[in-house]
Design a protein around this motif. Sequence first.
Motif, PDB file in Angstrom:
ATOM      1  N   GLU A   1      13.020   2.458   1.303  1.00 16.54           N
ATOM      2  CA  GLU A   1      12.417   1.768   2.448  1.00 16.54           C
ATOM      3  C   GLU A   1      11.885   0.382   2.074  1.00 16.54           C
ATOM      4  O   GLU A   1      11.739  -0.487   2.934  1.00 16.54           O
ATOM      5  CB  GLU A   1      11.284   2.615   3.025  1.00 16.54           C
ATOM      6  N   MET A   2      11.591   0.174   0.777  1.00 17.53           N
ATOM      7  CA  MET A   2      11.100  -1.138   0.353  1.00 17.53           C
ATOM      8  C   MET A   2      12.145  -2.226   0.565  1.00 17.53           C
ATOM      9  O   MET A   2      11.811  -3.387   0.815  1.00 17.53           O
ATOM     10  CB  MET A   2      10.686  -1.097  -1.124  1.00 17.53           C
ATOM     11  N   GLN A   3      13.413  -1.846   0.432  1.00 17.76           N
ATOM     12  CA  GLN A   3      14.478  -2.834   0.584  1.00 17.76           C
ATOM     13  C   GLN A   3      14.663  -3.242   2.045  1.00 17.76           C
ATOM     14  O   GLN A   3      15.225  -4.303   2.329  1.00 17.76           O
ATOM     15  CB  GLN A   3      15.795  -2.254   0.036  1.00 17.76           C
ATOM     16  N   GLU A   4      14.203  -2.411   2.964  1.00 17.46           N
ATOM     17  CA  GLU A   4      14.377  -2.703   4.392  1.00 17.46           C
ATOM     18  C   GLU A   4      13.317  -3.658   4.918  1.00 17.46           C
ATOM     19  O   GLU A   4      13.515  -4.298   5.955  1.00 17.46           O
ATOM     20  CB  GLU A   4      14.338  -1.401   5.211  1.00 17.46           C
ATOM     21  N   LEU A   5      12.181  -3.730   4.237  1.00 19.76           N
ATOM     22  CA  LEU A   5      11.022  -4.471   4.744  1.00 19.76           C
ATOM     23  C   LEU A   5      10.813  -5.723   3.883  1.00 19.76           C
ATOM     24  O   LEU A   5      10.237  -5.653   2.802  1.00 19.76           O
ATOM     25  CB  LEU A   5       9.792  -3.553   4.686  1.00 19.76           C
ATOM     26  N   PRO A   6      11.287  -6.882   4.341  1.00 19.34           N
ATOM     27  CA  PRO A   6      11.216  -8.091   3.507  1.00 19.34           C
ATOM     28  C   PRO A   6       9.804  -8.651   3.411  1.00 19.34           C
ATOM     29  O   PRO A   6       9.014  -8.565   4.355  1.00 19.34           O
ATOM     30  CB  PRO A   6      12.138  -9.074   4.248  1.00 19.34           C
ATOM     31  N   ILE A   7       9.490  -9.231   2.274  1.00 22.16           N
ATOM     32  CA  ILE A   7       8.196  -9.884   2.047  1.00 22.16           C
ATOM     33  C   ILE A   7       8.353 -11.368   2.349  1.00 22.16           C
ATOM     34  O   ILE A   7       9.207 -12.048   1.770  1.00 22.16           O
ATOM     35  CB  ILE A   7       7.717  -9.661   0.604  1.00 22.16           C
ATOM     36  N   ALA A   8       7.533 -11.883   3.260  1.00 23.71           N
ATOM     37  CA  ALA A   8       7.675 -13.272   3.686  1.00 23.71           C
ATOM     38  C   ALA A   8       7.013 -14.253   2.725  1.00 23.71           C
ATOM     39  O   ALA A   8       7.371 -15.434   2.700  1.00 23.71           O
ATOM     40  CB  ALA A   8       7.096 -13.458   5.091  1.00 23.71           C
ATOM     41  N   HIS A   9       6.020 -13.801   1.956  1.00 23.97           N
ATOM     42  CA  HIS A   9       5.334 -14.713   1.043  1.00 23.97           C
ATOM     43  C   HIS A   9       6.331 -15.280   0.031  1.00 23.97           C
ATOM     44  O   HIS A   9       7.190 -14.565  -0.483  1.00 23.97           O
ATOM     45  CB  HIS A   9       4.213 -13.996   0.297  1.00 23.97           C
TER      46      HIS A   9
ATOM     47  N   TRP B   1      -4.176  -0.544  10.094  1.00 22.48           N
ATOM     48  CA  TRP B   1      -2.878  -1.139  10.394  1.00 22.48           C
ATOM     49  C   TRP B   1      -1.819  -0.078  10.647  1.00 22.48           C
ATOM     50  O   TRP B   1      -0.876  -0.307  11.417  1.00 22.48           O
ATOM     51  CB  TRP B   1      -2.466  -2.093   9.275  1.00 22.48           C
ATOM     52  N   TYR B   2      -1.960   1.083  10.003  1.00 18.32           N
ATOM     53  CA  TYR B   2      -1.018   2.162  10.315  1.00 18.32           C
ATOM     54  C   TYR B   2      -1.174   2.610  11.762  1.00 18.32           C
ATOM     55  O   TYR B   2      -0.195   2.785  12.485  1.00 18.32           O
ATOM     56  CB  TYR B   2      -1.221   3.343   9.362  1.00 18.32           C
ATOM     57  N   ARG B   3      -2.402   2.770  12.228  1.00 18.05           N
ATOM     58  CA  ARG B   3      -2.620   3.148  13.627  1.00 18.05           C
ATOM     59  C   ARG B   3      -2.053   2.102  14.574  1.00 18.05           C
ATOM     60  O   ARG B   3      -1.595   2.426  15.671  1.00 18.05           O
ATOM     61  CB  ARG B   3      -4.112   3.322  13.889  1.00 18.05           C
ATOM     62  N   ALA B   4      -2.093   0.829  14.140  1.00 16.08           N
ATOM     63  CA  ALA B   4      -1.621  -0.241  15.008  1.00 16.08           C
ATOM     64  C   ALA B   4      -0.115  -0.189  15.217  1.00 16.08           C
ATOM     65  O   ALA B   4       0.382  -0.622  16.271  1.00 16.08           O
ATOM     66  CB  ALA B   4      -2.012  -1.604  14.425  1.00 16.08           C
ATOM     67  N   VAL B   5       0.627   0.349  14.256  1.00 15.76           N
ATOM     68  CA  VAL B   5       2.083   0.252  14.339  1.00 15.76           C
ATOM     69  C   VAL B   5       2.758   1.549  14.763  1.00 15.76           C
ATOM     70  O   VAL B   5       3.866   1.527  15.305  1.00 15.76           O
ATOM     71  CB  VAL B   5       2.659  -0.223  12.975  1.00 15.76           C
ATOM     72  N   ASP B   6       2.129   2.705  14.549  1.00 18.10           N
ATOM     73  CA  ASP B   6       2.788   3.987  14.833  1.00 18.10           C
ATOM     74  C   ASP B   6       2.187   4.639  16.074  1.00 18.10           C
ATOM     75  O   ASP B   6       1.042   5.106  16.038  1.00 18.10           O
ATOM     76  CB  ASP B   6       2.651   4.927  13.637  1.00 18.10           C
ATOM     77  N   PRO B   7       2.945   4.696  17.182  1.00 23.26           N
ATOM     78  CA  PRO B   7       2.415   5.353  18.387  1.00 23.26           C
ATOM     79  C   PRO B   7       2.097   6.824  18.162  1.00 23.26           C
ATOM     80  O   PRO B   7       1.272   7.396  18.877  1.00 23.26           O
ATOM     81  CB  PRO B   7       3.544   5.177  19.408  1.00 23.26           C
ATOM     82  N   ALA B   8       2.745   7.460  17.157  1.00 24.14           N
ATOM     83  CA  ALA B   8       2.525   8.887  16.878  1.00 24.14           C
ATOM     84  C   ALA B   8       1.617   9.084  15.667  1.00 24.14           C
ATOM     85  O   ALA B   8       1.733  10.085  14.953  1.00 24.14           O
ATOM     86  CB  ALA B   8       3.869   9.581  16.652  1.00 24.14           C
ATOM     87  N   TYR B   9       0.704   8.150  15.436  1.00 17.86           N
ATOM     88  CA  TYR B   9      -0.122   8.204  14.229  1.00 17.86           C
ATOM     89  C   TYR B   9      -0.953   9.483  14.146  1.00 17.86           C
ATOM     90  O   TYR B   9      -1.241   9.981  13.057  1.00 17.86           O
ATOM     91  CB  TYR B   9      -1.035   6.980  14.145  1.00 17.86           C
ATOM     92  N   GLN B  10      -1.350  10.044  15.286  1.00 13.66           N
ATOM     93  CA  GLN B  10      -2.227  11.211  15.253  1.00 13.66           C
ATOM     94  C   GLN B  10      -1.568  12.416  14.596  1.00 13.66           C
ATOM     95  O   GLN B  10      -2.254  13.274  14.050  1.00 13.66           O
ATOM     96  CB  GLN B  10      -2.685  11.562  16.665  1.00 13.66           C
TER      97      GLN B  10
ATOM     98  N   ILE C   1       3.014   4.370   4.693  1.00 11.61           N
ATOM     99  CA  ILE C   1       2.314   3.687   3.600  1.00 11.61           C
ATOM    100  C   ILE C   1       2.793   2.245   3.477  1.00 11.61           C
ATOM    101  O   ILE C   1       1.995   1.305   3.398  1.00 11.61           O
ATOM    102  CB  ILE C   1       2.532   4.462   2.285  1.00 11.61           C
ATOM    103  N   LEU C   2       4.109   2.052   3.489  1.00 14.07           N
ATOM    104  CA  LEU C   2       4.647   0.703   3.320  1.00 14.07           C
ATOM    105  C   LEU C   2       4.311  -0.188   4.514  1.00 14.07           C
ATOM    106  O   LEU C   2       4.016  -1.379   4.341  1.00 14.07           O
ATOM    107  CB  LEU C   2       6.164   0.768   3.120  1.00 14.07           C
ATOM    108  N   ALA C   3       4.369   0.369   5.712  1.00 10.83           N
ATOM    109  CA  ALA C   3       4.057  -0.434   6.902  1.00 10.83           C
ATOM    110  C   ALA C   3       2.611  -0.904   6.874  1.00 10.83           C
ATOM    111  O   ALA C   3       2.312  -2.059   7.228  1.00 10.83           O
ATOM    112  CB  ALA C   3       4.322   0.384   8.164  1.00 10.83           C
ATOM    113  N   SER C   4       1.698  -0.030   6.452  1.00  9.44           N
ATOM    114  CA  SER C   4       0.290  -0.426   6.409  1.00  9.44           C
ATOM    115  C   SER C   4       0.060  -1.520   5.374  1.00  9.44           C
ATOM    116  O   SER C   4      -0.714  -2.459   5.601  1.00  9.44           O
ATOM    117  CB  SER C   4      -0.591   0.793   6.121  1.00  9.44           C
ATOM    118  N   ILE C   5       0.739  -1.421   4.218  1.00  6.28           N
ATOM    119  CA  ILE C   5       0.619  -2.465   3.187  1.00  6.28           C
ATOM    120  C   ILE C   5       1.196  -3.780   3.710  1.00  6.28           C
ATOM    121  O   ILE C   5       0.604  -4.853   3.548  1.00  6.28           O
ATOM    122  CB  ILE C   5       1.344  -2.037   1.898  1.00  6.28           C
ATOM    123  N   TRP C   6       2.363  -3.709   4.321  1.00  6.24           N
ATOM    124  CA  TRP C   6       3.047  -4.917   4.802  1.00  6.24           C
ATOM    125  C   TRP C   6       2.217  -5.633   5.863  1.00  6.24           C
ATOM    126  O   TRP C   6       2.076  -6.862   5.828  1.00  6.24           O
ATOM    127  CB  TRP C   6       4.416  -4.543   5.365  1.00  6.24           C
TER     128      TRP C   6
END
Length: 402
Positions: free
Chosen positions: A175-183, A32-41, A131-136
């Motif tokens: 950064e946790m405060q910026e990324l809301p949990i929908a559940h 999921w990290y690779r899916a969201v970050d164009p500069a993952y490499q 890390i947070l983006a991959s978890i989210w």
Amino acid sequence: MRLVTPLVLGGADPSGPPELRAPAFKGLLRYWYRAVDPAYQSREARVFGGVGPGEGQACFLLRVTGEHLQTATFHLNERRDGKDARAGLRYLTYSLTARGRERLFFKPGQTITLHFLFKKRPGEQQDRRAILASIWLLGHLGGAGARIRRGMGTVALTRWSVVDPAGHEVEAWPEMQELPIAHGAASVDEWLRRFESGLSCLQRWFGEADTRHPTHTTLGPGSRFVLLELPPARRGEDAWENALNEAGLALHRFRLRRGVARADGDGDYHRAKRLLLRLDPASGPARREAPARARTGREIAPERVAFGLPLQFRFTSLQGRSIMFRGKQHDRSASRLWIRPIDLGDRQALLFALLPSPLLAPGEPIRAEVRRERVELDLPGDHILMEFLDSLSGREVTWPCG
């Protein structure tokens, strides 16, 4: 993370009891990290580890735990009024529920916890975001184990926190405060607001990916999300069963309309049958007509291959003869369509997500097989996936958001 649907996660013995294995979840987080970050490499090895020169272990150790997790086995033999009451669910989970091949799973409604153990707090903001983006994304779009793109193994992120070595909660990463949990949202509107806000946050963090020729699953232009609210489950039926049954019925009905019930007789079913008869004349007389061809001069494969490979058509009118479609070099290719049940208090919804990704390697054709006969075909494009989403009467979110 809460288990929304059964989690089939095999261990050393695939047919044995399911196991919570940290390497499996770490691989999903990397995915999921690779899916969201164009500069993952440029960052992946520092965060998730790598085997290249100068690379090493991840910046964290991962443990996955669950207390007294209960397991069960699939049984989908229930029928009402002579009809299969869960035909849609069986359609999505056929590889797990075939008679004699039933798999054990962790029962839904339970909770698992992912523990990230750091020697020191990640200093780089983009490392924390990775890390947070991959978890989210794992907890809002993905899942674990078998048939995750068809709704099985769905995990919902419920909360996250930072604790010290003694187990006491300390100040959370900003950064946790910026990324809301929908559940935990009580309505479709609230869930969509949180979900769209999360996608917009990821877009701000990582920028825009080029999805015109994706090399892997990518979150970016071309991504579509449709949320469909469902009526309450029938008495005696689990909510997740009701949700996946509705999803399977919707997908099956659409495929029938496009494949068999087309008035022009040019659906996938008819095209595959004509190709089988050309490759295997002993099956019956072939109709003489010019098939649709691409610029390469090759015939175009049935549209339904866009839902994933391999794809098989079996014809009872031809004594059970069949034709198989798969990649020339790759036997399997996962679907680009993800199906995910969503909890909304006493109701459920279905999230259908279409994420840009390659069906096969660049230039790789589809191969049709009838007995020992082979023929190469061109890919048909993604329009059938778009049309399926258009056929749903739900609420849509597209990328870019907001």
